[in-house]
Motif scaffolding. Sequence first.
Motif, PDB file in Angstrom:
ATOM      1  N   LYS A  21      31.646  19.831   1.151  1.00  9.89           N
ATOM      2  CA  LYS A  21      31.701  19.471   2.567  1.00  9.89           C
ATOM      3  C   LYS A  21      32.559  18.231   2.779  1.00  9.89           C
ATOM      4  O   LYS A  21      33.244  18.102   3.790  1.00  9.89           O
ATOM      5  CB  LYS A  21      30.304  19.240   3.113  1.00  9.89           C
ATOM      6  CG  LYS A  21      29.491  20.521   3.283  1.00  9.89           C
ATOM      7  CD  LYS A  21      28.099  20.221   3.823  1.00  9.89           C
ATOM      8  CE  LYS A  21      27.285  21.497   3.981  1.00  9.89           C
ATOM      9  NZ  LYS A  21      25.917  21.232   4.445  1.00  9.89           N
ATOM     10  N   THR A  80      35.244  17.546   1.386  1.00 10.19           N
ATOM     11  CA  THR A  80      36.678  17.865   1.291  1.00 10.19           C
ATOM     12  C   THR A  80      37.212  18.466   2.576  1.00 10.19           C
ATOM     13  O   THR A  80      38.414  18.736   2.666  1.00 10.19           O
ATOM     14  CB  THR A  80      36.939  18.866   0.138  1.00 10.19           C
ATOM     15  OG1 THR A  80      36.404  20.151   0.484  1.00 10.19           O
ATOM     16  CG2 THR A  80      36.319  18.382  -1.161  1.00 10.19           C
ATOM     17  N   THR A  81      36.368  18.690   3.591  1.00 11.14           N
ATOM     18  CA  THR A  81      36.798  19.363   4.813  1.00 11.14           C
ATOM     19  C   THR A  81      36.876  18.395   5.986  1.00 11.14           C
ATOM     20  O   THR A  81      36.136  17.413   6.046  1.00 11.14           O
ATOM     21  CB  THR A  81      35.848  20.520   5.169  1.00 11.14           C
ATOM     22  OG1 THR A  81      34.555  20.001   5.493  1.00 11.14           O
ATOM     23  CG2 THR A  81      35.709  21.481   3.995  1.00 11.14           C
ATOM     24  N   HIS A  82      37.760  18.708   6.910  1.00 16.22           N
ATOM     25  CA  HIS A  82      37.991  17.859   8.078  1.00 16.22           C
ATOM     26  C   HIS A  82      38.291  18.748   9.284  1.00 16.22           C
ATOM     27  O   HIS A  82      38.556  19.938   9.149  1.00 16.22           O
ATOM     28  CB  HIS A  82      39.167  16.908   7.822  1.00 16.22           C
ATOM     29  CG  HIS A  82      39.081  16.198   6.506  1.00 16.22           C
ATOM     30  ND1 HIS A  82      38.313  15.080   6.318  1.00 16.22           N
ATOM     31  CD2 HIS A  82      39.650  16.476   5.302  1.00 16.22           C
ATOM     32  CE1 HIS A  82      38.422  14.673   5.057  1.00 16.22           C
ATOM     33  NE2 HIS A  82      39.242  15.506   4.428  1.00 16.22           N
ATOM     34  N   LEU A 118      34.348  28.629   1.260  1.00 14.16           N
ATOM     35  CA  LEU A 118      34.638  28.008   2.553  1.00 14.16           C
ATOM     36  C   LEU A 118      33.922  28.738   3.688  1.00 14.16           C
ATOM     37  O   LEU A 118      33.515  28.121   4.675  1.00 14.16           O
ATOM     38  CB  LEU A 118      36.151  28.005   2.795  1.00 14.16           C
ATOM     39  CG  LEU A 118      36.974  27.183   1.797  1.00 14.16           C
ATOM     40  CD1 LEU A 118      38.469  27.340   2.060  1.00 14.16           C
ATOM     41  CD2 LEU A 118      36.572  25.714   1.841  1.00 14.16           C
ATOM     42  N   GLN A 158      31.518  25.217   9.642  1.00  9.26           N
ATOM     43  CA  GLN A 158      32.643  25.170  10.575  1.00  9.26           C
ATOM     44  C   GLN A 158      33.305  26.542  10.736  1.00  9.26           C
ATOM     45  O   GLN A 158      33.419  27.302   9.770  1.00  9.26           O
ATOM     46  CB  GLN A 158      33.706  24.173  10.095  1.00  9.26           C
ATOM     47  CG  GLN A 158      33.206  22.751   9.912  1.00  9.26           C
ATOM     48  CD  GLN A 158      32.892  22.468   8.447  1.00  9.26           C
ATOM     49  OE1 GLN A 158      32.274  23.275   7.763  1.00  9.26           O
ATOM     50  NE2 GLN A 158      33.354  21.316   7.978  1.00  9.26           N
ATOM     51  N   CYS A 203      38.573  24.649   9.553  1.00 11.42           N
ATOM     52  CA  CYS A 203      38.632  23.293   8.997  1.00 11.42           C
ATOM     53  C   CYS A 203      39.915  23.105   8.210  1.00 11.42           C
ATOM     54  O   CYS A 203      40.576  24.063   7.820  1.00 11.42           O
ATOM     55  CB  CYS A 203      37.420  23.012   8.105  1.00 11.42           C
ATOM     56  SG  CYS A 203      37.217  24.163   6.717  1.00 11.42           S
ATOM     57  N   VAL A 241      41.191  21.551   4.684  1.00  6.35           N
ATOM     58  CA  VAL A 241      40.569  21.323   3.378  1.00  6.35           C
ATOM     59  C   VAL A 241      41.538  20.576   2.469  1.00  6.35           C
ATOM     60  O   VAL A 241      42.718  20.930   2.379  1.00  6.35           O
ATOM     61  CB  VAL A 241      40.178  22.660   2.718  1.00  6.35           C
ATOM     62  CG1 VAL A 241      39.443  22.417   1.403  1.00  6.35           C
ATOM     63  CG2 VAL A 241      39.332  23.507   3.659  1.00  6.35           C
ATOM     64  N   LEU A 257      38.967  19.786  -3.488  1.00  9.85           N
ATOM     65  CA  LEU A 257      38.080  20.937  -3.591  1.00  9.85           C
ATOM     66  C   LEU A 257      38.058  21.449  -5.029  1.00  9.85           C
ATOM     67  O   LEU A 257      36.991  21.780  -5.562  1.00  9.85           O
ATOM     68  CB  LEU A 257      38.533  22.044  -2.639  1.00  9.85           C
ATOM     69  CG  LEU A 257      37.754  23.367  -2.724  1.00  9.85           C
ATOM     70  CD1 LEU A 257      36.278  23.144  -2.414  1.00  9.85           C
ATOM     71  CD2 LEU A 257      38.356  24.408  -1.790  1.00  9.85           C
TER      72      LEU A 257
END
Length: 400
Positions: free
Chosen positions: A6, A8-10, A343, A348, A351, A353, A358
Motif C-alpha cells: 500500500k 508503494t501506491t499514490h 494491485l 483504490q 493508482c 505505483v 513494489l
Amino acid sequence: MKADIKDTTHAVEAAAVMRLLEGRPRLLALGEPTHGEDALLDLRNELFRQLVEQQGYRTVAIESDCLMGLVVDDYVTSGTGTLDEAMERGFSHGWGASAANRELVRWMRAYNDGRTASERLRFAGFDGPLEITHAASPRRALTALHGFLSAHVDADLLPCTADTLDRLLGADDRWTDSAAMMDPARSVGQSAEAGRLRLLADDLVALLEAGAPHLTTTASRDDWDRACLYGRTAIGLLRYHYWMADASPARMTRLIGLRDQMMAHNLLAVAERSPALIHAHNGHLQRDKSTTRMGGTLLEWWGAGALVSARLGEEYAFVATAVGTIRHQGVDTPPRDTVEGILYALPQDRCVVDAPRLATALDGTRPAPRVSPWFGYAPLDPAHLASGDGIVFLKDVPQS
C-alpha cells in the motif's frame, strides 16, 4: 507485506508520477497494455494535461503515422484546417475515430490559442507509415525531401531529378499490395528500381546533412525538422520494403525490429526539439526486450523504448499502464498471484505505483505471469517490474 505494498501506491496525478523520477526527463513515456480503449486514453489525457501545465512539457507524441501527424500538428499549432479534418487525415490505425483522441486534439488547440510560438504545444506521430496489412509507398517522403533540397541547394548537387524519382517509384499500389505482408514474392522491395531508390535516398539525406550549416539558417526550423523527418522516413520505408521481400526465417523479426527503429529515430528527433510526452503500447516503450507470438513462433526484438533509453539514459522515463479487467473482451478478475492481481486487491479503483519499490515490497518473490484470454491485451511481465519507473493501474476498464 500488505502495508508495504500500500505504501508503494499514490493518487493518479502528475505530481505522483514525477516523484517516481530523479528529475524531469526529456521523454516521459506512458504505455498501455491494449489499444482502442477510451478509458485508458481518457486517463492519458488527464495526466498529460497536468504534466503540460505543471512540468512544462511541450510535445505530445503518440503511436501513429509520423507523416499523417503533421496534419494534426498544423491544426493544433496554427488552426490550419478543422478538427474534423485533423481527426480524419491526421491519424493512422483508425485512431482518428476515438473520442478520447479527438478530445486530446481539441484541448491542445484550445491550449495554444493566444500563446506565443515558444509556448505552444506540438503534436507528433512517431510510428512509421506502416499498417498491419501493408507499408506505405516511399513516394511522399522521397518527393518532399527532394523538393526541399531543390529549393535550397544548387541543382547540380542533386543526385537525380524529380522525374527520375517518379519513374522509379511507379504506381503506389505496387508498394502497398497487402498480399506482400504474407508473401515476400509479392513485394517490390528488392526490385532493381527499389535498389536504385535506396541509393538515391541515401544520397539525398547525405546532401541534407552536409548542407546543415546553410539549411538551418536559410530554412525555418519547422521546414528543416520536416525535411529531416522525410529523410528518416524515406530510408526507413525503403529498408522495410526490402525486408518485406525477404523469404528467410528472420523476416518477421526484422520487420518488427525495423518498425521500432523508425519509432526510436522519430522519438530522438522529438527529444531534440522540446520535452515530450509519449504514448504507445507498453511493448514499444519498455526498456526490456519485447516479445510476441506470431503463427506459433516467438519473436524477440529491442523496442523503441529500449533503443531510446540506451541513448538518453535518465532523460528517458517509462511508466507502464496495467489493468485489472476488460470484461467486454473476456479479461476477468486477475489471479491473486499476478502483478495485476496484487494491485486489484487494493481498495483504490486506480493508482500510481512505484514499480521498483513494489518489487522490493514483494520480498524477492516474483509474481506469476498473467495469461490473457484475449490476443489484444498484453499483461505486465513480472520479470520487468523493477526496470520500469512506475505503473498506472486501472482496476476495471469499462466498454467505450
